[in-house]
Design an enzyme around this catalytic site. Structure first.
Site, mmCIF file in Angstrom:
data_model
loop_
_atom_site.group_PDB
_atom_site.id
_atom_site.type_symbol
_atom_site.label_atom_id
_atom_site.label_comp_id
_atom_site.label_asym_id
_atom_site.label_seq_id
_atom_site.Cartn_x
_atom_site.Cartn_y
_atom_site.Cartn_z
ATOM 1 N N LYS A 88 0.851 -1.204 0.000
ATOM 2 C CA LYS A 88 0.000 0.000 0.000
ATOM 3 C C LYS A 88 0.883 1.249 0.000
ATOM 4 C CE LYS A 88 -3.629 -2.667 2.050
ATOM 5 N NZ LYS A 88 -4.160 -3.330 3.240
ATOM 6 N N GLN A 126 -5.145 -2.220 9.261
ATOM 7 C CA GLN A 126 -4.876 -3.544 8.684
ATOM 8 C C GLN A 126 -5.452 -4.635 9.593
ATOM 9 O OE1 GLN A 126 -3.513 -3.958 5.640
ATOM 10 N NE2 GLN A 126 -3.813 -6.159 5.809
ATOM 11 N N ASP A 148 -11.732 1.291 3.138
ATOM 12 C CA ASP A 148 -11.925 -0.162 3.062
ATOM 13 C C ASP A 148 -13.398 -0.497 2.806
ATOM 14 O OD1 ASP A 148 -9.742 -1.923 3.327
ATOM 15 O OD2 ASP A 148 -9.559 -1.512 5.475
#
Ligand code: GUN
Length: 294
Positions: free
Chosen positions: A56, A100, A123
């Site tokens: 990322k 995460q 997300d």
């Protein structure tokens, strides 16, 4: 008649998404806007999570996005993590926040996901975005299902009137995938199965499109699939392998080699859907920046 399987690689798709985003970002900045920015929060030292977080950061670097990473030790308290999210929610210079997953077991993932401001939830995991997706409103769509839709579109795989079977019902992949496939305009007829579905074959053998997202290697093999079907393999399983420098190799949830001489199109692992997820996250981060600049 001899058939050979069609490999639906995703490298080119992901690269073309990234190249277009890079140009869009240059234009966005030339118009006087701040570059899009993503904050990534990592707790602990899980090897796979560290790899994803690094990818990322690299993608942000390629696109010219600002990137902030906050790493906490495994024993970080839930309170400390929630405080950090509150701070990131308030910061004007941050467009997207990603925590995460998975988190250490003493931290409640639900509390953490619910704390992220829906406007920064790139997300698409928060209840607000999940609800908006369900009722067809503008939202952040979870990156893996979004990447699968992009892959189907790229390969000209039609969904309208097709029978789709989704194996797996996670909030991250299975559920949003089923919702996307049943949307108006996509128009698939969707069945959602899971690893406890008795006689899974009964469903998959009738399917035109199978999305396998169980996190279990060899969930299906070619005996589960009819001729002409499309198999989208979401699994990224690390299989111990002393012959590899890393000590493991990657396998999907489908038994890829069993499809070799079949009239089936299938995404490989690696080189498949896993490559799409990061580029879709970058798309969501760009969209967050555009919405916040209005
Ligand atoms: N862990 C595995 N996949 C994902 C993802 O798409 N987002 C986050 N935040 N964590 C993950």
């Amino acid at each position: 008649m001899l058939f050979s399987m069609i490999r639906l690689g995703c490298k080119e798709i992901a690269e073309s998404v990234m190249n277009k985003l890079k140009t869009d970002t240059e234009h966005f900045v030339l118009q006087g806007n701040r570059a899009p920015s993503l904050a990534v929060v990592l707790v602990g030292h899980d090897g796979a999570s560290e790899t994803y977080v690094r990818k990322k950061a690299e993608a942000c670097g390629f696109l010219g996005f600002m990137h902030f990473q906050y790493s906490f030790d495994e024993d970080c308290s839930e309170e400390r993590l929630l405080e950090k999210i509150d701070e990131l929610n308030e910061r004007k210079d941050i467009d997207g926040i990603l925590v995460q997953l998975p988190l250490p077991s003493h931290i409640n993932e639900k509390h953490v996901i619910e704390r992220i401001s829906p406007e920064k939830d790139v997300d698409g995991f928060s209840p607000v975005n999940a609800g908006r997706l369900l009722i067809g409103e503008e939202c952040f769509t979870p990156c893996t299902p979004k990447g699968i839709m992009k892959t189907l579109e790229y390969y000209g795989i039609s969904t309208s009137g097709k029978k789709a079977v989704v194996i797996g019902r996670s909030n991250i992949v299975g559920k949003p995938m089923a919702v996307l496939l049943m949307q108006k305009g996509i128009d698939a007829t969707v069945t959602v199965c899971n690893t406890k579905t008795p006689d899974l074959k009964e469903y998959t053998q009738n399917a035109d499109i199978i999305i396998v997202a169980t996190g279990k290697p060899k969930t299906i093999d070619s005996s589960y699939v009819k001729d002409g079907a499309v198999v989208i393999d979401v699994g990224v399983n690390r299989i111990p392998d002393p012959s590899k420098k890393s000590g493991f190799h990657l396998e999907g949830d489908a038994d890829y080699s069993s499809f070799h001489s079949r009239d089936v199109s299938i995404t490989p692992v690696p080189g498949g859907i896993g490559l799409m997820t990061v580029s879709m996250l970058m798309m969501n981060t760009f969209d967050a920046a555009v919405r916040r600049s209005r």
